[in-house]
Design a protein around this motif. Structure first.
Motif, mmCIF file in Angstrom:
data_model
loop_
_atom_site.group_PDB
_atom_site.id
_atom_site.type_symbol
_atom_site.label_atom_id
_atom_site.label_comp_id
_atom_site.label_asym_id
_atom_site.label_seq_id
_atom_site.Cartn_x
_atom_site.Cartn_y
_atom_site.Cartn_z
ATOM 1 N N ILE A 106 7.627 40.377 25.555
ATOM 2 C CA ILE A 106 8.545 41.277 24.820
ATOM 3 C C ILE A 106 8.391 41.012 23.322
ATOM 4 O O ILE A 106 8.613 39.890 22.855
ATOM 5 C CB ILE A 106 10.016 41.055 25.259
ATOM 6 N N ASN A 107 7.952 42.046 22.612
ATOM 7 C CA ASN A 107 7.682 41.898 21.184
ATOM 8 C C ASN A 107 8.920 42.300 20.387
ATOM 9 O O ASN A 107 9.331 43.459 20.388
ATOM 10 C CB ASN A 107 6.474 42.765 20.796
ATOM 11 N N MET A 108 9.491 41.328 19.696
ATOM 12 C CA MET A 108 10.765 41.560 19.013
ATOM 13 C C MET A 108 10.629 42.555 17.862
ATOM 14 O O MET A 108 11.522 43.358 17.613
ATOM 15 C CB MET A 108 11.334 40.236 18.494
ATOM 16 N N LYS A 109 9.494 42.495 17.146
ATOM 17 C CA LYS A 109 9.324 43.413 16.003
ATOM 18 C C LYS A 109 9.194 44.855 16.495
ATOM 19 O O LYS A 109 9.721 45.777 15.867
ATOM 20 C CB LYS A 109 8.110 42.992 15.173
ATOM 21 N N GLU A 110 8.490 45.010 17.612
ATOM 22 C CA GLU A 110 8.357 46.369 18.172
ATOM 23 C C GLU A 110 9.718 46.888 18.645
ATOM 24 O O GLU A 110 10.041 48.060 18.485
ATOM 25 C CB GLU A 110 7.360 46.364 19.329
ATOM 26 N N GLN A 111 10.500 45.980 19.223
ATOM 27 C CA GLN A 111 11.851 46.366 19.666
ATOM 28 C C GLN A 111 12.707 46.759 18.458
ATOM 29 O O GLN A 111 13.496 47.702 18.537
ATOM 30 C CB GLN A 111 12.519 45.191 20.405
ATOM 31 N N ASP A 112 12.524 46.036 17.350
ATOM 32 C CA ASP A 112 13.263 46.363 16.120
ATOM 33 C C ASP A 112 12.881 47.752 15.607
ATOM 34 O O ASP A 112 13.728 48.492 15.083
ATOM 35 C CB ASP A 112 12.966 45.319 15.029
ATOM 36 N N LYS A 113 11.571 48.077 15.731
ATOM 37 C CA LYS A 113 11.112 49.400 15.264
ATOM 38 C C LYS A 113 11.677 50.499 16.166
ATOM 39 O O LYS A 113 12.069 51.566 15.687
ATOM 40 C CB LYS A 113 9.585 49.444 15.280
ATOM 41 N N LEU A 114 11.692 50.211 17.474
ATOM 42 C CA LEU A 114 12.202 51.208 18.424
ATOM 43 C C LEU A 114 13.709 51.428 18.270
ATOM 44 O O LEU A 114 14.208 52.539 18.356
ATOM 45 C CB LEU A 114 11.902 50.755 19.862
ATOM 46 N N TYR A 115 14.407 50.309 18.059
ATOM 47 C CA TYR A 115 15.882 50.375 17.952
ATOM 48 C C TYR A 115 16.318 49.653 16.669
ATOM 49 O O TYR A 115 16.775 48.513 16.717
ATOM 50 C CB TYR A 115 16.539 49.698 19.170
ATOM 51 N N PRO A 116 16.137 50.296 15.512
ATOM 52 C CA PRO A 116 16.441 49.599 14.242
ATOM 53 C C PRO A 116 17.929 49.283 14.098
ATOM 54 O O PRO A 116 18.780 49.992 14.643
ATOM 55 C CB PRO A 116 15.988 50.595 13.166
#
Lengths: 88, 427
Positions: free
Chosen positions: B238-248
């Protein structure tokens, strides 16, 4: 020992609830602080003097800067770091 | 000639060591700890002073071992905080009345019981050094990752589960105070463990401090072990930065500097109101952090807290803790129980953090890497670094360090709060 177990069980419930409550409050307080600071202290003033400092340092000739760096390194045993050089 | 040789023999420690060979076990333990600290670089700043303290405390005649104060029956009467000297006699005045060590002046302790007892009863037994070390820790801690990812701080609370679970198990084998001191090892915070043990079960200080610091040094081994047992490859990818981009995040931070100054002040006030007994630890942690964040105006205080005071405190804490580990205090079944219980406390804390993240992921859209739960125990910043290395093994772009630091730092607050609760209820 059975009494101990019951006491430990109660302490476990109280302890975990308290730890979650305290950190929950820290999170809530942190969010409130962020909103408060964003509203009343919106500008981060730090970058401005840095830019000024770097432009002041940039005005110093490279050979002078190198000499100062060497002197500071020698005196501080390579521990010193130059942040800004200014003509007085 | 024979008499001279006999006196020489008696003067050395050899006779006592031959009489009581268990001293040799303590020397081996000291050498192993020194090896781990020097060669393997496991928590060298603390393991080396502790190991050297163990070594010098166990030479008969050296008078460097810390003597425990206990309540004792002497001539049919009960006396409090009585010291039994290394020759087996009770420390008493000219009339034979045992001294209560807390009613005796420090110069007399230094004179009669030696340097190490003087340092121990002045710096450790008073609970002075652990908060001082917390001040240094605060001066070296950056709360910015926690402020940026406040929600993740919640997992620092879950990781305190190991403390209370081992308290529950330990209550069957130890007194409540002893079980609580053992359980606090699960907080993975040396000063907190020492502070709690001083207050609740000071006679167990040596083995608990050793267990706490040893397991903290073994974070690079224990964290991957528990992660391997509880996490799947999919979890760890699970990539945290990608999750941040998906759900800022809906909140943007505009002035981190001001926030970092306000945070320690407000947190201290909040914790002090709810758990006042945690103030010596949390208060000093936050004070150390405040003088760091204020900047140039308090740079001298920051420098003292994070360097000279911290270093001196570490030396005295390490040596004194090591010196509590005399043969009689260390070589018993309780120590084995502490070593085993400490491991469980540590492991359960990591597991609880991971499991809470996994539970959260079952319901949330924005997924969280379970490694962030694993770093909910203190051990700052080593636990975060280890978790980051694990994440990078599965995905070379997945840097989770900053996210882990959030739960890691909140774990420091969480374990101090847990310690405060234990002290309030059992002290």
């Amino acid at each position: 020992m059975e009494g101990n177990f019951v006491e430990a069980l109660k302490l476990m419930a109280v302890g975990m609830i308290t730890v979650f409550a305290v950190l929950g409050l820290v999170i809530a307080m942190g969010n409130a602080l962020i909103r408060f600071v964003n509203k009343y202290v919106p500008e981060d003033e730090k970058p401005a003097p840095k830019a000024a400092a770097s432009s002041a340092s940039a005005a110093i000739a490279p050979d002078v800067r190198a000499a100062v760096e060497l002197a500071v390194a020698k005196i501080t045993g390579n521990k010193g770091k130059i942040e800004k050089i200014e003509k007085i | 000639m024979e008499e001279i040789l006999l006196k020489l023999y008696e003067m050395t420690a050899i006779g006592s060591i031959v009489e009581q060979p268990s001293f040799l076990i303590m020397y081996v333990l000291a050498f192993v700890l020194l090896y781990l600290g020097i060669k393997k670089e496991y928590e060298p700043l603390l393991l080396i002073p502790i190991a050297f303290g163990v070594l010098i405390a166990n030479f008969p005649g050296g008078d460097m071992g810390v003597l425990a104060a206990v309540d004792k029956m002497v001539d049919g009467e009960m006396y409090h905080n009585v010291i039994t000297l290394s020759n087996g006699e009770v420390w008493a005045d000219a009339k034979g009345v045992p001294y209560n060590i807390y009613e005796v002046g420090l110069p007399q302790i230094a004179h009669d019981l030696g340097l190490m007892n003087f340092l121990y009863y002045m710096l450790i037994k008073t609970g002075f050094l652990p908060p001082i070390i917390f001040m240094g820790v605060g001066a070296m801690t950056d709360f910015a990752p926690m402020i940026r990812n406040l929600k993740l701080a919640f997992f620092g609370a879950a990781a305190q589960f190991g403390i209370f679970a081992v308290l529950l198990i330990g209550s069957n084998f130890f007194t409540m105070q002893e079980a609580a001191s053992l359980a606090i090892i699960g907080g993975a915070d040396g000063p907190t463990a020492i502070f709690t043990t001083i207050k609740l079960a000071p006679h167990l200080l040596g083995p608990i401090a050793i267990a706490a610091y040893s397991y903290m040094a073994l974070v690079p081994v224990i964290v991957p072990l528990v992660v391997k047992l509880l996490c799947t490859e999919k979890d760890l990818k699970i990539n945290m930065k990608e999750q941040d981009k998906l759900y800022p995040s809906s909140v943007e931070i505009k002035n981190m500097r001001v926030l970092k100054i306000l945070f320690p002040i407000v947190t201290t006030t909040l914790v002090a109101i709810i758990v006042p007994s945690a103030v010596p630890l949390v208060g000093m942690l936050m004070f150390g952090n405040l003088i760091k964040e204020v900047g140039t105006n308090t740079s001298r205080l920051y420098d003292a807290a994070s360097n000279s005071i911290m270093n001196a405190a570490t030396i005295f804490l390490g040596l004194c803790v090591g010196a509590t580990m005399t043969v009689d205090a260390f070589l018993n079944l309780q120590t084995i129980g502490i070593v085993i219980g400490g491991f469980f406390a540590f492991g359960l804390s990591i597991a609880a953090g991971i499991l809470l993240v996994k539970l959260y992921n079952c319901f949330a859209k924005k997924k969280i890497n379970p490694l962030i739960g694993a770093t909910g125990l203190s051990a700052v910043p080593m636990a975060s670094r280890v978790a980051n290395d694990i994440a990078l093994k599965y995905d070379s772009r997945n840097h989770v360090l900053n996210y882990c630091m959030s739960s890691n730092v909140s774990g420091v607050i969480g374990s101090a709060v847990a310690a405060g609760i234990l002290i309030s209820f059992l002290g």
